[in-house]
Design a protein around this motif. Structure first.
Motif, PDB file in Angstrom:
ATOM      1  N   SER A  55      57.750  48.852  36.178  1.00  0.00           N
ATOM      2  CA  SER A  55      56.633  49.441  35.158  1.00  0.00           C
ATOM      3  C   SER A  55      56.063  48.621  34.504  1.00  0.00           C
ATOM      4  O   SER A  55      54.884  48.965  34.200  1.00  0.00           O
ATOM      5  N   LEU A  56      56.352  47.160  34.155  1.00  0.00           N
ATOM      6  CA  LEU A  56      55.539  46.308  33.320  1.00  0.00           C
ATOM      7  C   LEU A  56      54.271  45.971  34.119  1.00  0.00           C
ATOM      8  O   LEU A  56      53.176  46.032  33.597  1.00  0.00           O
ATOM      9  N   LEU A  57      54.597  45.681  35.442  1.00  0.00           N
ATOM     10  CA  LEU A  57      53.771  45.266  36.439  1.00  0.00           C
ATOM     11  C   LEU A  57      52.465  46.367  36.509  1.00  0.00           C
ATOM     12  O   LEU A  57      51.454  45.749  36.725  1.00  0.00           O
ATOM     13  N   ILE A  58      53.145  47.333  36.796  1.00  0.00           N
ATOM     14  CA  ILE A  58      52.501  48.550  36.982  1.00  0.00           C
ATOM     15  C   ILE A  58      51.255  48.686  35.733  1.00  0.00           C
ATOM     16  O   ILE A  58      50.027  48.949  35.719  1.00  0.00           O
ATOM     17  N   ALA A  59      51.816  48.385  34.577  1.00  0.00           N
ATOM     18  CA  ALA A  59      51.013  48.594  33.272  1.00  0.00           C
ATOM     19  C   ALA A  59      49.779  47.370  33.261  1.00  0.00           C
ATOM     20  O   ALA A  59      48.665  47.620  32.759  1.00  0.00           O
ATOM     21  N   VAL A  60      50.370  46.193  33.753  1.00  0.00           N
ATOM     22  CA  VAL A  60      49.341  45.066  33.833  1.00  0.00           C
ATOM     23  C   VAL A  60      48.382  45.507  34.759  1.00  0.00           C
ATOM     24  O   VAL A  60      47.143  45.060  34.569  1.00  0.00           O
ATOM     25  N   ALA A  61      48.672  46.149  36.135  1.00  0.00           N
ATOM     26  CA  ALA A  61      47.759  46.322  36.714  1.00  0.00           C
ATOM     27  C   ALA A  61      46.790  47.422  36.377  1.00  0.00           C
ATOM     28  O   ALA A  61      45.392  47.339  36.640  1.00  0.00           O
ATOM     29  N   ALA A  62      47.129  48.388  35.764  1.00  0.00           N
ATOM     30  CA  ALA A  62      46.345  49.299  35.141  1.00  0.00           C
ATOM     31  C   ALA A  62      45.472  48.721  34.181  1.00  0.00           C
ATOM     32  O   ALA A  62      44.117  49.095  34.013  1.00  0.00           O
ATOM     33  N   GLN A  63      45.558  47.792  33.263  1.00  0.00           N
ATOM     34  CA  GLN A  63      44.921  47.211  32.338  1.00  0.00           C
ATOM     35  C   GLN A  63      43.811  46.368  33.172  1.00  0.00           C
ATOM     36  O   GLN A  63      42.714  46.284  32.559  1.00  0.00           O
ATOM     37  N   GLY A  64      44.045  45.724  34.228  1.00  0.00           N
ATOM     38  CA  GLY A  64      43.306  45.106  34.837  1.00  0.00           C
ATOM     39  C   GLY A  64      42.150  45.825  35.338  1.00  0.00           C
ATOM     40  O   GLY A  64      40.925  45.639  35.403  1.00  0.00           O
ATOM     41  N   TRP A  65      42.339  47.139  35.734  1.00  0.00           N
ATOM     42  CA  TRP A  65      41.469  48.497  36.429  1.00  0.00           C
ATOM     43  C   TRP A  65      40.728  48.398  35.188  1.00  0.00           C
ATOM     44  O   TRP A  65      39.540  48.758  35.316  1.00  0.00           O
ATOM     45  N   GLU A  66      41.303  48.892  34.140  1.00  0.00           N
ATOM     46  CA  GLU A  66      40.570  49.114  32.883  1.00  0.00           C
ATOM     47  C   GLU A  66      39.568  48.016  32.431  1.00  0.00           C
ATOM     48  O   GLU A  66      38.347  48.914  32.193  1.00  0.00           O
ATOM     49  N   ARG A  67      39.873  47.020  32.572  1.00  0.00           N
ATOM     50  CA  ARG A  67      38.827  46.134  32.190  1.00  0.00           C
ATOM     51  C   ARG A  67      37.843  45.844  33.147  1.00  0.00           C
ATOM     52  O   ARG A  67      36.430  45.735  32.494  1.00  0.00           O
ATOM     53  N   LEU A  68      38.075  45.892  34.517  1.00  0.00           N
ATOM     54  CA  LEU A  68      36.977  46.152  35.378  1.00  0.00           C
ATOM     55  C   LEU A  68      36.169  47.284  35.269  1.00  0.00           C
ATOM     56  O   LEU A  68      35.036  46.980  35.126  1.00  0.00           O
ATOM     57  N   GLY A  69      36.690  48.258  34.904  1.00  0.00           N
ATOM     58  CA  GLY A  69      36.168  49.485  34.623  1.00  0.00           C
ATOM     59  C   GLY A  69      35.169  49.525  33.573  1.00  0.00           C
ATOM     60  O   GLY A  69      33.930  49.987  33.598  1.00  0.00           O
ATOM     61  N   ASP A  70      35.636  48.738  32.329  1.00  0.00           N
ATOM     62  CA  ASP A  70      34.779  48.840  31.345  1.00  0.00           C
ATOM     63  C   ASP A  70      33.782  47.705  31.561  1.00  0.00           C
ATOM     64  O   ASP A  70      32.278  48.231  31.097  1.00  0.00           O
TER      65      ASP A  70
END
Length: 193
Positions: A55-70
């Motif tokens: 679940s921690l790694l999933i949150a890190v992956a989501a954060q990666g997508w968020e930053r790229l999306g930004d």
């Protein structure tokens, strides 16, 4: 600082430390215990925010997508940039993640089992922003097809480059050079819009 603000700050610190560990040694280097120690919190604190390592790694992956999306949305909203330049920059930005943060890049596309809704939502946001850029380049009629083609191509180029296959005697190219080819194909298809 309120309790909610403190919890949010702790979660941000845990994610930041997990991302650093991931960058340094891949998913195997990330443990809740080490993340908590580096964030300076109690041994139990990470478990109040994340059920387990996945679940921690999933949150890190989501954060990666968020930053790229930004980044992609900022390119889309930059009124000074020509649409074709925004397209090029978006593709280069995707490649930059694969170059600078290869473990994160792989994690973004190969997220552990669990609740991936945050990853899916963040990835969809990136895709929506990217589609908006492509629509400005090629018009609405073929935009979805070109956007899918370009995202597939850049991801494939990143994968081939990371495996070393692009630098063989047969291909002798880089993913960055291929991005220029992708953009050129779209530019010709769009008739120089």
């Amino acid at each position: 600082m309120s309790r909610a603000e403190s919890a949010a700050a702790t979660r941000r610190a845990l994610l930041a430390e997990a991302a650093l560990l991931l960058d340094g040694g891949g998913p195997d280097a990330v443990t809740l215990r080490e993340v908590g120690a580096r964030a300076g919190v109690s041994r139990g604190a990470p478990y109040r925010h994340f059920d387990n390592k996945d679940s921690l790694l999933i949150a890190v992956a989501a954060q990666g997508w968020e930053r790229l999306g930004d980044e992609v949305i900022a390119l889309r909203n930059d009124s000074r940039a020509r649409p074709l330049d925004a397209l090029r920059a978006a593709l280069v930005g995707i490649l930059a993640v694969s170059h600078r943060r290869p473990y994160l890049y792989r994690l973004m596309f190969d997220t552990p089992a669990g609740d991936r809704s945050a990853v899916n939502q963040a990835a969809q946001r990136l895709c929506d922003g990217f589609l908006a850029i492509v629509t400005e380049v090629v018009g609405g009629r073929e935009a979805e097809r070109y956007a899918a083609l370009l995202l597939t191509a850049v991801h494939g180029a990143a994968g081939l480059e990371s495996s070393g296959l692009l630098q063989t005697d047969k291909w002798q190219t880089t993913a960055d050079e291929l991005v220029e080819n992708f953009v050129g194909v779209v530019e010709r298809a769009a008739g120089g819009r």
